[in-house]
Design a protein around this motif. Structure first.
Motif, PDB file in Angstrom:
ATOM      1  N   ALA A   6       0.818  -1.219   0.000  1.00 25.26           N
ATOM      2  CA  ALA A   6       0.000   0.000   0.000  1.00 25.26           C
ATOM      3  C   ALA A   6       0.848   1.264   0.000  1.00 25.26           C
ATOM      4  CB  ALA A   6      -0.943  -0.008   1.200  1.00 25.26           C
ATOM      5  N   ARG A   7       2.113   1.155   0.418  1.00 21.90           N
ATOM      6  CA  ARG A   7       2.993   2.333   0.417  1.00 21.90           C
ATOM      7  C   ARG A   7       3.596   2.616  -0.960  1.00 21.90           C
ATOM      8  NH1 ARG A   7       4.790   0.214   5.472  1.00 21.90           N
ATOM      9  NH2 ARG A   7       6.807  -0.456   4.632  1.00 21.90           N
ATOM     10  N   HIS A   8       3.401   1.710  -1.901  1.00 26.79           N
ATOM     11  CA  HIS A   8       3.921   1.937  -3.256  1.00 26.79           C
ATOM     12  C   HIS A   8       3.226   3.156  -3.859  1.00 26.79           C
ATOM     13  CE1 HIS A   8       4.859   1.331  -7.483  1.00 26.79           C
ATOM     14  NE2 HIS A   8       5.735   0.393  -7.142  1.00 26.79           N
ATOM     15  N   ASP A   9       3.973   3.979  -4.560  1.00 27.49           N
ATOM     16  CA  ASP A   9       3.436   5.232  -5.103  1.00 27.49           C
ATOM     17  C   ASP A   9       2.262   5.029  -6.048  1.00 27.49           C
ATOM     18  OD1 ASP A   9       5.289   6.693  -3.691  1.00 27.49           O
ATOM     19  OD2 ASP A   9       6.709   6.865  -5.361  1.00 27.49           O
ATOM     20  N   ASP A  10       2.187   3.866  -6.700  1.00 33.34           N
ATOM     21  CA  ASP A  10       1.128   3.622  -7.679  1.00 33.34           C
ATOM     22  C   ASP A  10      -0.072   2.876  -7.107  1.00 33.34           C
ATOM     23  OD1 ASP A  10       2.506   4.848  -9.777  1.00 33.34           O
ATOM     24  OD2 ASP A  10       3.618   3.013 -10.243  1.00 33.34           O
ATOM     25  N   VAL A  11      -0.024   2.554  -5.818  1.00 36.32           N
ATOM     26  CA  VAL A  11      -1.068   1.716  -5.218  1.00 36.32           C
ATOM     27  C   VAL A  11      -1.997   2.538  -4.334  1.00 36.32           C
ATOM     28  CG1 VAL A  11      -1.496  -0.212  -3.640  1.00 36.32           C
ATOM     29  CG2 VAL A  11       0.341  -0.367  -5.339  1.00 36.32           C
ATOM     30  N   GLU A  12      -3.297   2.336  -4.534  1.00 32.85           N
ATOM     31  CA  GLU A  12      -4.317   2.984  -3.712  1.00 32.85           C
ATOM     32  C   GLU A  12      -4.529   2.213  -2.417  1.00 32.85           C
ATOM     33  OE1 GLU A  12      -6.823   5.932  -2.688  1.00 32.85           O
ATOM     34  OE2 GLU A  12      -5.873   5.873  -4.666  1.00 32.85           O
ATOM     35  N   GLU A  13      -4.677   0.893  -2.525  1.00 32.84           N
ATOM     36  CA  GLU A  13      -4.846   0.040  -1.354  1.00 32.84           C
ATOM     37  C   GLU A  13      -4.561  -1.404  -1.752  1.00 32.84           C
ATOM     38  OE1 GLU A  13      -8.820   0.363   0.100  1.00 32.84           O
ATOM     39  OE2 GLU A  13      -9.750  -0.057  -1.832  1.00 32.84           O
ATOM     40  N   ALA A  14      -4.370  -2.241  -0.726  1.00 31.23           N
ATOM     41  CA  ALA A  14      -4.037  -3.639  -0.995  1.00 31.23           C
ATOM     42  C   ALA A  14      -4.536  -4.518   0.140  1.00 31.23           C
ATOM     43  CB  ALA A  14      -2.533  -3.811  -1.169  1.00 31.23           C
TER      44      ALA A  14
ATOM     45  N   PHE B  64      -4.146  -8.720  -3.425  1.00 33.52           N
ATOM     46  CA  PHE B  64      -5.139  -8.021  -4.239  1.00 33.52           C
ATOM     47  C   PHE B  64      -4.789  -6.537  -4.188  1.00 33.52           C
ATOM     48  CE2 PHE B  64      -7.075 -11.958  -3.045  1.00 33.52           C
ATOM     49  CZ  PHE B  64      -7.836 -12.331  -4.145  1.00 33.52           C
ATOM     50  N   VAL B  65      -4.588  -5.947  -5.356  1.00 30.44           N
ATOM     51  CA  VAL B  65      -4.057  -4.587  -5.437  1.00 30.44           C
ATOM     52  C   VAL B  65      -5.015  -3.686  -6.211  1.00 30.44           C
ATOM     53  CG1 VAL B  65      -2.129  -3.165  -6.242  1.00 30.44           C
ATOM     54  CG2 VAL B  65      -1.699  -5.474  -5.352  1.00 30.44           C
ATOM     55  N   VAL B  66      -5.281  -2.519  -5.632  1.00 30.85           N
ATOM     56  CA  VAL B  66      -6.064  -1.477  -6.303  1.00 30.85           C
ATOM     57  C   VAL B  66      -5.099  -0.355  -6.663  1.00 30.85           C
ATOM     58  CG1 VAL B  66      -7.966   0.164  -6.120  1.00 30.85           C
ATOM     59  CG2 VAL B  66      -8.118  -2.064  -4.964  1.00 30.85           C
TER      60      VAL B  66
ATOM     61  N   LYS C  47       0.171   2.435 -13.766  1.00 27.53           N
ATOM     62  CA  LYS C  47       0.416   1.189 -14.491  1.00 27.53           C
ATOM     63  C   LYS C  47       1.442   0.384 -13.705  1.00 27.53           C
ATOM     64  CE  LYS C  47      -0.593   3.099 -19.073  1.00 27.53           C
ATOM     65  NZ  LYS C  47      -1.886   2.414 -19.179  1.00 27.53           N
ATOM     66  N   LEU C  48       1.048  -0.818 -13.332  1.00 27.95           N
ATOM     67  CA  LEU C  48       1.906  -1.683 -12.527  1.00 27.95           C
ATOM     68  C   LEU C  48       1.522  -3.123 -12.835  1.00 27.95           C
ATOM     69  CD1 LEU C  48       4.043  -0.986 -10.277  1.00 27.95           C
ATOM     70  CD2 LEU C  48       2.267  -1.533  -8.618  1.00 27.95           C
ATOM     71  N   ASP C  49       2.509  -3.997 -12.988  1.00 31.07           N
ATOM     72  CA  ASP C  49       2.178  -5.398 -13.236  1.00 31.07           C
ATOM     73  C   ASP C  49       2.598  -6.254 -12.051  1.00 31.07           C
ATOM     74  OD1 ASP C  49       4.931  -5.766 -13.454  1.00 31.07           O
ATOM     75  OD2 ASP C  49       4.908  -5.864 -15.643  1.00 31.07           O
ATOM     76  N   ASP C  50       2.252  -7.544 -12.104  1.00 33.65           N
ATOM     77  CA  ASP C  50       2.511  -8.416 -10.963  1.00 33.65           C
ATOM     78  C   ASP C  50       4.006  -8.574 -10.684  1.00 33.65           C
ATOM     79  OD1 ASP C  50       2.884  -9.850 -13.313  1.00 33.65           O
ATOM     80  OD2 ASP C  50       2.122 -11.727 -12.487  1.00 33.65           O
ATOM     81  N   SER C  51       4.818  -8.586 -11.731  1.00 34.58           N
ATOM     82  CA  SER C  51       6.264  -8.723 -11.539  1.00 34.58           C
ATOM     83  C   SER C  51       6.839  -7.541 -10.771  1.00 34.58           C
ATOM     84  CB  SER C  51       6.971  -8.853 -12.891  1.00 34.58           C
ATOM     85  OG  SER C  51       6.566 -10.025 -13.560  1.00 34.58           O
ATOM     86  N   ALA C  52       6.333  -6.348 -11.056  1.00 36.01           N
ATOM     87  CA  ALA C  52       6.815  -5.149 -10.369  1.00 36.01           C
ATOM     88  C   ALA C  52       6.428  -5.173  -8.897  1.00 36.01           C
ATOM     89  CB  ALA C  52       6.260  -3.902 -11.049  1.00 36.01           C
TER      90      ALA C  52
END
Length: 219
Positions: A142-150, A167-169, A175-180
């Protein structure tokens, strides 16, 4: 405000960045009353902490045999104070060890005496013999800059017993993929804490009070 779930570290930081250092995080329950208090200074230094133990309260981190665990090691949280409950009206009770009452949570202390709640007793996931608690991974993602919540749950795995599924919102336009996501977690946590599955969804299912419905994610 009152909540039925823990205050994520990133949310505390966002609040203070926006409204100032005026946020206090109280950890406790109906059964054990107040166990710890986190000041703005605590949450600036260690986002996600439940704070330190106030005067008149005792908090112990115990193993399955009721023995104290060292600093940094996760175990069951037990609390003693003059405000803890005497039992449920049904006659049932929480587990007790002398004056200590089980909070039903697991957590650890850091070297500064700050308490961290790692999850509920029944949230623990065992994957390949390692004990995992979803909240640590949730807060990090959730602290990732591109993530709203997880949200992170455990699912059955034929090889490992259980594995983590995230599960990532994403934030609008991100734009973010599972590998990132996996690489982000691997850089910051032990490799066995990296989710094996990453699912991107529009929103996390919640109840009327805003609590994430993880049972819905398990379907």
């Amino acid at each position: 405000a009152a909540s039925g779930s823990a205050l994520p570290g990133h949310l505390a930081t966002e609040w203070m960045d926006t409204f100032g250092d005026n946020l206090y995080n109280f950890y406790g329950s109906t059964e054990v009353a107040m166990a710890s208090v986190a000041s703005p200074k605590d949450m600036r230094a260690a986002p996600g902490t439940a704070g330190t133990v106030p005067l008149g309260t005792v908090v112990k981190i115990l193993d399955e045999r009721g023995e104290p665990l060292p600093t940094g090691q996760t175990g069951r949280i037990f609390v003693a104070n003059a405000m803890s409950f005497e039992g449920y009206t049904s006659g049932e009770d929480k587990e007790r060890l002398g004056s200590l009452v089980s909070s039903g949570d697991v957590g650890h202390f850091d070297e500064h005496g700050r308490l961290f709640v790692d999850g509920r007793d029944d949230d623990m996931i065992i994957s390949g013999g390692e004990n995992l608690f979803p909240r640590e991974v949730e807060d990090l993602i959730a602290r990732h800059d591109d993530v709203e919540e997880a949200a992170v749950i455990g699912v059955s795995d034929p090889e490992w017993g259980q594995r983590l599924r995230a599960f990532v919102v994403l934030k609008p336009g991100a734009k973010l993929d599972d590998s990132a996501v996996k690489a982000y977690v691997k850089e910051r946590l032990a490799s066995y804490k990296v989710p094996r599955d990453v699912m991107f969804i529009d929103a996390l299912p919640r109840n009327a009070t805003g609590k994430v419905l993880k049972k819905e994610l398990e379907r």
